[in-house]
Design a protein around this motif. Structure first.
Motif, PDB file in Angstrom:
ATOM      1  N   VAL A  74       0.835  -1.203   0.000  1.00  0.00           N
ATOM      2  CA  VAL A  74       0.000   0.000   0.000  1.00  0.00           C
ATOM      3  C   VAL A  74       0.867   1.249   0.000  1.00  0.00           C
ATOM      4  CG1 VAL A  74      -1.617   1.338   1.387  1.00  0.00           C
ATOM      5  CG2 VAL A  74      -2.019  -1.066   1.021  1.00  0.00           C
ATOM      6  N   MET A  75       1.924   1.226   0.806  1.00  0.00           N
ATOM      7  CA  MET A  75       2.760   2.430   0.890  1.00  0.00           C
ATOM      8  C   MET A  75       3.622   2.605  -0.350  1.00  0.00           C
ATOM      9  SD  MET A  75       3.849   2.826   4.846  1.00  0.00           S
ATOM     10  CE  MET A  75       4.550   1.235   5.083  1.00  0.00           C
ATOM     11  N   LEU A  76       3.986   1.510  -1.018  1.00  0.00           N
ATOM     12  CA  LEU A  76       4.810   1.638  -2.213  1.00  0.00           C
ATOM     13  C   LEU A  76       4.001   1.986  -3.452  1.00  0.00           C
ATOM     14  CD1 LEU A  76       7.273  -1.327  -1.772  1.00  0.00           C
ATOM     15  CD2 LEU A  76       7.853   1.061  -1.829  1.00  0.00           C
ATOM     16  N   THR A  77       2.695   1.763  -3.425  1.00  0.00           N
ATOM     17  CA  THR A  77       1.869   2.034  -4.597  1.00  0.00           C
ATOM     18  C   THR A  77       0.807   3.075  -4.285  1.00  0.00           C
ATOM     19  OG1 THR A  77       0.347   0.274  -4.057  1.00  0.00           O
ATOM     20  CG2 THR A  77       2.196  -0.298  -5.448  1.00  0.00           C
ATOM     21  N   ARG A  78       1.188   4.065  -3.501  1.00  0.00           N
ATOM     22  CA  ARG A  78       0.220   5.107  -3.144  1.00  0.00           C
ATOM     23  C   ARG A  78      -0.191   5.889  -4.377  1.00  0.00           C
ATOM     24  NH1 ARG A  78      -3.261   5.932   0.526  1.00  0.00           N
ATOM     25  NH2 ARG A  78      -1.844   5.827   2.285  1.00  0.00           N
ATOM     26  N   ILE A  79      -1.478   5.904  -4.690  1.00  0.00           N
ATOM     27  CA  ILE A  79      -1.986   6.643  -5.846  1.00  0.00           C
ATOM     28  C   ILE A  79      -3.203   7.425  -5.406  1.00  0.00           C
ATOM     29  CG2 ILE A  79      -1.123   5.147  -7.661  1.00  0.00           C
ATOM     30  CD1 ILE A  79      -3.796   3.758  -7.592  1.00  0.00           C
TER      31      ILE A  79
ATOM     32  N   ALA B  28      -5.764  -3.935  -7.576  1.00  0.00           N
ATOM     33  CA  ALA B  28      -5.113  -5.236  -7.475  1.00  0.00           C
ATOM     34  C   ALA B  28      -4.857  -5.616  -6.019  1.00  0.00           C
ATOM     35  CB  ALA B  28      -3.806  -5.222  -8.258  1.00  0.00           C
ATOM     36  N   LEU B  29      -4.619  -4.626  -5.151  1.00  0.00           N
ATOM     37  CA  LEU B  29      -4.421  -4.939  -3.736  1.00  0.00           C
ATOM     38  C   LEU B  29      -5.700  -5.450  -3.089  1.00  0.00           C
ATOM     39  CD1 LEU B  29      -2.180  -1.957  -2.808  1.00  0.00           C
ATOM     40  CD2 LEU B  29      -1.611  -4.319  -2.502  1.00  0.00           C
ATOM     41  N   LEU B  30      -6.851  -4.923  -3.552  1.00  0.00           N
ATOM     42  CA  LEU B  30      -8.125  -5.444  -3.049  1.00  0.00           C
ATOM     43  C   LEU B  30      -8.329  -6.886  -3.492  1.00  0.00           C
ATOM     44  CD1 LEU B  30     -10.594  -4.554  -1.459  1.00  0.00           C
ATOM     45  CD2 LEU B  30      -9.060  -2.697  -1.931  1.00  0.00           C
ATOM     46  N   PHE B  31      -7.816  -7.242  -4.669  1.00  0.00           N
ATOM     47  CA  PHE B  31      -7.873  -8.644  -5.092  1.00  0.00           C
ATOM     48  C   PHE B  31      -7.160  -9.529  -4.083  1.00  0.00           C
ATOM     49  CE2 PHE B  31      -8.792  -8.970  -9.860  1.00  0.00           C
ATOM     50  CZ  PHE B  31      -9.795  -8.045  -9.744  1.00  0.00           C
ATOM     51  N   LEU B  32      -5.952  -9.088  -3.691  1.00  0.00           N
ATOM     52  CA  LEU B  32      -5.153  -9.870  -2.747  1.00  0.00           C
ATOM     53  C   LEU B  32      -5.889 -10.026  -1.415  1.00  0.00           C
ATOM     54  CD1 LEU B  32      -2.425 -10.966  -3.488  1.00  0.00           C
ATOM     55  CD2 LEU B  32      -1.382  -9.114  -2.267  1.00  0.00           C
ATOM     56  N   MET B  33      -6.491  -8.921  -0.930  1.00  0.00           N
ATOM     57  CA  MET B  33      -7.202  -8.995   0.349  1.00  0.00           C
ATOM     58  C   MET B  33      -8.441  -9.869   0.243  1.00  0.00           C
ATOM     59  SD  MET B  33      -6.956  -5.185   1.845  1.00  0.00           S
ATOM     60  CE  MET B  33      -5.580  -4.149   1.476  1.00  0.00           C
ATOM     61  N   VAL B  73       0.720 -14.399  -0.856  1.00  0.00           N
ATOM     62  CA  VAL B  73       0.792 -12.945  -0.695  1.00  0.00           C
ATOM     63  C   VAL B  73       2.168 -12.424  -1.073  1.00  0.00           C
ATOM     64  CG1 VAL B  73       0.865 -11.158   1.056  1.00  0.00           C
ATOM     65  CG2 VAL B  73      -1.067 -12.654   0.910  1.00  0.00           C
ATOM     66  N   ALA B  74       3.230 -13.174  -0.732  1.00  0.00           N
ATOM     67  CA  ALA B  74       4.575 -12.719  -1.099  1.00  0.00           C
ATOM     68  C   ALA B  74       4.723 -12.638  -2.610  1.00  0.00           C
ATOM     69  CB  ALA B  74       5.612 -13.665  -0.494  1.00  0.00           C
ATOM     70  N   VAL B  75       4.265 -13.680  -3.322  1.00  0.00           N
ATOM     71  CA  VAL B  75       4.358 -13.670  -4.781  1.00  0.00           C
ATOM     72  C   VAL B  75       3.467 -12.579  -5.380  1.00  0.00           C
ATOM     73  CG1 VAL B  75       3.930 -15.031  -6.837  1.00  0.00           C
ATOM     74  CG2 VAL B  75       4.982 -16.079  -4.882  1.00  0.00           C
ATOM     75  N   GLY B  76       2.251 -12.440  -4.844  1.00  0.00           N
ATOM     76  CA  GLY B  76       1.319 -11.452  -5.374  1.00  0.00           C
ATOM     77  C   GLY B  76       1.816 -10.039  -5.189  1.00  0.00           C
ATOM     78  N   ILE B  77       2.497  -9.753  -4.081  1.00  0.00           N
ATOM     79  CA  ILE B  77       3.004  -8.398  -3.884  1.00  0.00           C
ATOM     80  C   ILE B  77       4.145  -8.100  -4.830  1.00  0.00           C
ATOM     81  CG2 ILE B  77       4.348  -7.094  -2.211  1.00  0.00           C
ATOM     82  CD1 ILE B  77       2.216  -7.747  -0.220  1.00  0.00           C
ATOM     83  N   GLY B  78       4.959  -9.108  -5.151  1.00  0.00           N
ATOM     84  CA  GLY B  78       5.967  -8.899  -6.189  1.00  0.00           C
ATOM     85  C   GLY B  78       5.345  -8.563  -7.531  1.00  0.00           C
ATOM     86  N   ASP B  91      -4.510  -0.503 -11.125  1.00  0.00           N
ATOM     87  CA  ASP B  91      -5.804  -0.869 -11.679  1.00  0.00           C
ATOM     88  C   ASP B  91      -5.614  -2.052 -12.627  1.00  0.00           C
ATOM     89  OD1 ASP B  91      -8.305  -1.030 -12.650  1.00  0.00           O
ATOM     90  OD2 ASP B  91      -8.492   1.085 -13.161  1.00  0.00           O
ATOM     91  N   VAL B  92      -6.376  -3.123 -12.373  1.00  0.00           N
ATOM     92  CA  VAL B  92      -6.169  -4.326 -13.187  1.00  0.00           C
ATOM     93  C   VAL B  92      -6.720  -4.156 -14.595  1.00  0.00           C
ATOM     94  CG1 VAL B  92      -6.074  -5.913 -11.263  1.00  0.00           C
ATOM     95  CG2 VAL B  92      -8.267  -5.330 -12.250  1.00  0.00           C
ATOM     96  N   MET B  93      -7.560  -3.114 -14.816  1.00  0.00           N
ATOM     97  CA  MET B  93      -8.076  -2.896 -16.162  1.00  0.00           C
ATOM     98  C   MET B  93      -7.055  -2.170 -17.052  1.00  0.00           C
ATOM     99  SD  MET B  93     -10.969  -4.299 -16.279  1.00  0.00           S
ATOM    100  CE  MET B  93     -12.116  -4.985 -15.110  1.00  0.00           C
ATOM    101  N   GLN B  94      -6.031  -1.552 -16.430  1.00  0.00           N
ATOM    102  CA  GLN B  94      -5.043  -0.822 -17.213  1.00  0.00           C
ATOM    103  C   GLN B  94      -4.023  -1.758 -17.850  1.00  0.00           C
ATOM    104  OE1 GLN B  94      -5.006   2.514 -17.728  1.00  0.00           O
ATOM    105  NE2 GLN B  94      -6.972   2.590 -16.671  1.00  0.00           N
TER     106      GLN B  94
END
Lengths: 86, 100
Positions: A74-79, B28-33, B73-78, B91-94
């Protein structure tokens, strides 16, 4: 007996409420915090199911590891919040 | 003891909330959560059945699910950080590079 049901209802309400907050709140940082609340209340459910080791691992791995990783992301992709939301 | 159906209803509710977040949000972060929420719902089922059957098979499976969630989660954050670096957005649509 009835106390267990009351405790289950209370923490189920917390779990479902925090989960709804994760997917409905606009700000990504607030939804990360609400995810932490949901994971902690799931750990309380594990304690009520007499799975103390799984509860301890839930707190250590999820809240201590996964949530920290999500915080970094979250902190690295702040938009801009209104751009990122649906 | 609380009946097993209560835990099944709770788990189904959390799973449906996770699927709802996966289908409606585009971050994309909401996808992970949301995937985390769905794995937690599966874990509630496993531990609840482990309690009602009286053995620890479900708890063992729950620990494996937990380790898998941490690795995922580790792989997804990469992947998300690479996405942000290449597209300046999560944004996953971009990200339509792999769409033909």
């Amino acid at each position: 007996m009835v106390y267990e049901t009351i405790a289950f209802a209370l923490f189920a309400l917390i779990t479902v409420g925090c989960s709804l907050g994760v997917v409905l709140v606009r700000d990504i940082w607030h939804s990360a915090l609400l995810l932490g609340g949901a994971l902690l209340s799931v750990a309380v459910h594990y304690v009520m199911l007499q799975a103390e080791f799984v509860a301890a691992m839930q707190v250590l791995v999820y809240v201590g590891g996964v949530l920290i990783l999500i915080t970094f992301a979250v902190m690295l992709t702040r938009i801009n919040p209104e751009v990122s939301s649906t | 003891m609380v009946p097993a159906q209560y835990y099944l209803v709770l788990s189904a509710a959390v799973f449906c909330i996770g699927i709802f977040g996966l289908l409606t949000r585009r971050n994309a972060l909401l996808f992970l959560m949301s995937v985390e929420l769905m794995l937690n719902a599966a874990n509630i089922n496993l531990v609840a059945f482990s309690y009602y059957w009286g053995n620890v098979t479900g708890q063992t499976f729950g620990l494996f699910v937990l380790a898998l969630a941490a690795a995922e989660v580790a792989v997804g954050i990469g992947i998300i950080l690479t996405l942000y670096r290449n597209f300046d957005d999560v944004d996953v649509m971009q990200a339509t590079t792999m769409r033909w």
